[in-house]
Design a protein around this motif. Structure first.
Motif, PDB file in Angstrom:
ATOM      1  N   LEU A 103       0.817  -1.214   0.000  1.00  0.00           N
ATOM      2  CA  LEU A 103       0.000   0.000   0.000  1.00  0.00           C
ATOM      3  C   LEU A 103       0.851   1.265   0.000  1.00  0.00           C
ATOM      4  O   LEU A 103       0.463   2.279  -0.575  1.00  0.00           O
ATOM      5  N   ASP A 104       2.034   1.229   0.646  1.00  0.00           N
ATOM      6  CA  ASP A 104       2.895   2.417   0.691  1.00  0.00           C
ATOM      7  C   ASP A 104       3.480   2.773  -0.667  1.00  0.00           C
ATOM      8  O   ASP A 104       4.064   3.846  -0.826  1.00  0.00           O
ATOM      9  N   ASP A 105       3.361   1.878  -1.666  1.00  0.00           N
ATOM     10  CA  ASP A 105       3.873   2.175  -3.005  1.00  0.00           C
ATOM     11  C   ASP A 105       2.946   3.090  -3.781  1.00  0.00           C
ATOM     12  O   ASP A 105       3.279   3.516  -4.894  1.00  0.00           O
ATOM     13  N   GLU A 106       1.745   3.407  -3.269  1.00  0.00           N
ATOM     14  CA  GLU A 106       0.833   4.299  -3.983  1.00  0.00           C
ATOM     15  C   GLU A 106       1.318   5.730  -3.908  1.00  0.00           C
ATOM     16  O   GLU A 106       1.914   6.161  -2.927  1.00  0.00           O
ATOM     17  N   GLY A 107       1.067   6.489  -4.970  1.00  0.00           N
ATOM     18  CA  GLY A 107       1.371   7.907  -4.933  1.00  0.00           C
ATOM     19  C   GLY A 107       2.134   8.388  -6.147  1.00  0.00           C
ATOM     20  O   GLY A 107       2.202   7.738  -7.189  1.00  0.00           O
ATOM     21  N   GLN A 108       2.710   9.587  -6.004  1.00  0.00           N
ATOM     22  CA  GLN A 108       3.359  10.302  -7.102  1.00  0.00           C
ATOM     23  C   GLN A 108       4.817   9.860  -7.249  1.00  0.00           C
ATOM     24  O   GLN A 108       5.563   9.824  -6.281  1.00  0.00           O
TER      25      GLN A 108
END
Length: 734
Positions: A103-108
């Protein structure tokens, strides 16, 4: 006071495409990844009209202002779970592979490519999905009036989800959970979500029925709804339940009683078995030269006449009591052929005392392991005890031959010491050119706190023998197969001079230089050392301590070396005030009466390039509700106080700058750090504010004023463009 020199560098974060040069693009700016799978963040670049030169290529992947992977001139840095394709970079493929998505891999993410001084980048936003694990639970009891259907979804992401509970395809309840807070949904420690939907009904409606209850869960991580089903089971009456509980309790009590009885029986059997024969530890008696002359142990138990006793030396049986029932208490059995041992077995009430007397020489039993085994013939229990007579012979530790004293006629007294040996007798022989000069048979002196001994021997020799002959000392001891030989040689040696740099770091920090003169005799304490420095290119020499070169200290002292020579050490310490003082050539001039001309040793310290602090301005978050800018201050030599000023101005009119944190621009400024990176410090100044109409048309500036020791300041500017919606979001949990 002179104004600080302001260095202005404009960082433009706009993506520009020119007719030639470097271009960077991605065919998939919004990839979707599922937890546990892998995803490829596609980033491609072209270089026209040139070809790609990997030696001048730098690729950087950044997630939320943190570098997660880099490629610099052939060297790759990757965080765990990430992978760059080095071969693909040669053909313009700078894609980043996330091997196992969390989940921490989500983002910009930002892919930045630098090639031959040109730099371009592209943004990619990763959306992570986690599929829910769905279960349904039906609770019914005919003795009560209500039943409950519980549908639960676990470990899903994002948080939006809907439940549809049906009975034989007839909808009973629909519940949709959006991003708004709900008591039916909660967050798990891994940042995923769990939710539950509950439906209650009248139990009489399903009496004697086999209707199917289903739960249909819809979530954006799956293309089709997830459906699970269950059927009701008629409940038991209160009388049936009571009868079952009573029977179960009776069975449990009976089993517990049987278990306790079994445990008691096992304990009694074990005590009967273990008490049949016991043997105490073997103890040594009447030691002679630290070797026991007899060994004793005690035999206890019941019906000891049923116990067979055996004695062993190492693996050889030396005695067996074959007929213990006929053996009377108090018997003594000598062992002959030859007579080395004698066995005694004495009765003392309910125990037997077993004694093995040893008549061997001490050296014959050193290292031997004696064992006594007692076996009860009725219970078959066997107990064994052992005792090892250790070989306590210890080899001596011999020192080097040392000069002890000097006599008036210049004769010398040499000394050698042997220590930590056992037994205590040792022989030391002295030789001069293979001819024995002295022999001593010594009795060692006890060493305090130890059971070993030490001894020393001295030998008087002439100066001629010491200068021209080979002197040896041989140490003989019964623990040695060959004697230990120590040699003493008086070395005349020649003078040697060396120069070294101990510390040589930066301006305002101490620098220490060292010059050594080796090979001096005891009466050669007349050494003069003079230090000079000059520019590395050309220039006149300046003497240490003069007006042109101020020093902190200049100290020298003599040190005895193992070869009976002296070494003179001279330490020069000074503190440079300017960088030019670090770029010098240093010369040490050494004078001694034995030298025809002085030694001159030259030193050019290998000084690392002096790195000035620098500043980098970054945009971290830019949304409709929140904007965050970072000023990264790096290459700080030490975390001194510095002043950070944030301002902004309109790009079109270039009006007067507005300072952050004032009434005209209410913004929050915070500092993170400092922390160490390599050998320097790093600090981040963060600016956070709520955007207003026209904020994207502003030029944002940051000015960092360093201490007087740095004699400089840095200023950076940033032009922010309004990215398309969703392309520069903040983190998932913000």
């Amino acid at each position: 006071m002179n104004a600080p020199v302001v260095l202005s560098v404009v960082f433009l974060l706009q993506v520009s495409i020119s007719e030639s040069g470097l271009t960077v693009h991605t065919p998939q700016p919004f990839p979707v990844a599922h937890v546990g799978s892998q995803v490829l963040l596609q980033c491609f670049f072209t270089v026209t009209p040139d070809v790609i030169d990997v030696k001048q290529l730098t690729v950087t992947w950044i997630q939320y202002a943190q570098t997660v992977a880099t490629f610099t001139k052939g060297d790759i840095f990757e965080k765990q779970n990430l992978s760059l394709n080095a071969e693909g970079l040669k053909s313009g493929d700078a894609s980043l592979l996330i091997r196992r998505v969390v989940l921490d891999d989500e983002g910009q993410y930002r892919c930045t490519v630098q090639h031959k001084g040109e730099e371009k980048d592209v943004d990619i936003h990763v959306n992570v999905r986690a599929t829910p694990h769905v279960s349904i639970k039906l609770e019914t009891n005919l003795s009560q009036s209500q039943g409950v259907v519980t549908c639960e979804a676990v470990s899903f992401y994002p948080q939006g989800i809907s439940f549809n509970i049906t009975r034989n395809s007839e909808t009973l309840k629909i519940e949709k959970l959006t991003s708004s807070p709900s008591p039916s949904r909660w967050r798990l420690p891994d940042q995923s979500f769990s939710a539950r939907s509950v439906y209650t009904f009248d139990v009489s409606d399903i009496r004697n029925s086999r209707d199917t209850f289903s739960c249909e869960v819809t979530h954006e991580s799956v293309g089709q709804p997830i459906t699970v089903s269950t059927t009701p089971v008629c409940g038991l009456t209160t009388g049936h339940v009571t009868w079952i509980v009573v029977v179960v309790l009776i069975v449990i009590v009976v089993l517990l009683v049987l278990l306790v009885l079994l445990i008691l029986l096992l304990v009694l059997l074990y005590r009967w078995y273990s008490s049949s024969v016991k043997l105490s530890m073997i103890t040594p008696l009447d030691e002679d030269d630290n070797v026991p002359t007899s060994l004793k142990c005690t035999l206890t138990g019941w019906r000891l006449k049923m116990v067979t006793v055996e004695w062993f030396e190492n693996d050889n049986r030396i005695y067996t009591d074959h007929k213990p029932t006929d053996t009377e208490c108090g018997t003594s059995v000598p062992l002959t052929d030859p007579c080395k041992y004698h066995i005694d077995r004495q009765c003392c009430g309910e125990e037997n005392v077993l004694t093995l007397k040893i008549f061997c020489k001490s050296e014959d039993v050193l290292g031997a392991k004696f064992r006594c085994r007692a076996t009860h013939r009725q219970t078959r229990r066997s107990v064994e005890r052992s005792y090892e007579i250790h070989d306590r012979r210890a080899k001596p530790t011999v020192s080097n031959i040392q000069q002890n004293s000097t006599f008036e006629n210049d004769d010398l007294e040499l000394k050698v010491t042997a220590s930590n040996f056992w037994p205590r007798n040792v022989t030391i022989e002295w030789f001069v050119d293979e001819e024995m000069k002295k022999e001593e048979e010594l009795t060692g002196n006890p060493i305090s706190g130890s059971d070993s001994y030490s001894a020393e021997s001295v030998c008087r020799v002439t100066v001629q023998e010491c200068e021209n002959s080979r002197i040896m000392a041989k140490i003989h001891h019964e623990s040695l197969n060959f004697p230990i030989v120590k040699t003493f040689t008086k070395r005349k040696g020649s003078l040697q001079c060396n120069i070294n740099c101990l510390t040589y770091t930066k301006v305002h920090f101490p620098c220490v230089l060292l010059c050594e003169l080796q090979g001096l005799k005891s009466d050669d304490k007349k050494v003069e050392m003079t230090w000079f420095r000059s520019p590395r290119s050309q220039g006149a020499k300046i003497k240490a301590g003069s007006d042109g070169w101020t020093i902190k200290s200049n100290k020298g002292f003599y040190v005895w070396e193992p070869n009976e020579t002296l070494t003179y050490k001279n330490f020069l310490e000074f503190i440079p005030d300017e960088e030019s003082e670090l770029l010098m050539r240093y010369t040490c001039e050494v004078n001694h009466e034995s030298l025809k001309e002085p030694f001159r040793r030259v030193l050019i310290p290998n000084l690392d390039r002096v790195i000035r602090p620098d500043v980098k301005l970054q945009k971290v978050v830019w949304t409709k509700n929140r904007c965050v800018l970072h000023c990264v201050i790096f290459n700080l030599h030490y975390p001194e106080d510095f002043k950070v000023t944030w301002t902004r101005k309109e790009k079109s009119t270039d009006k007067v700058e507005i300072v952050a944190g004032t009434e005209k621009w209410p913004a929050e400024i915070s500092t993170v750090g400092p922390w160490m990176e390599a050998v320097n410090y790093k600090v981040i100044s963060q600016l956070e504010f709520q955007p207003t109409p026209g904020s994207e048309d502003m030029t944002y500036c940051v000015t960092v004023d360093f201490p007087i020791s740095e004699k400089s300041s840095r200023k950076r500017e940033l032009n922010v463009r309004n990215l398309p919606a969703g392309q520069n979001r903040t983190r998932r949990h913000q």
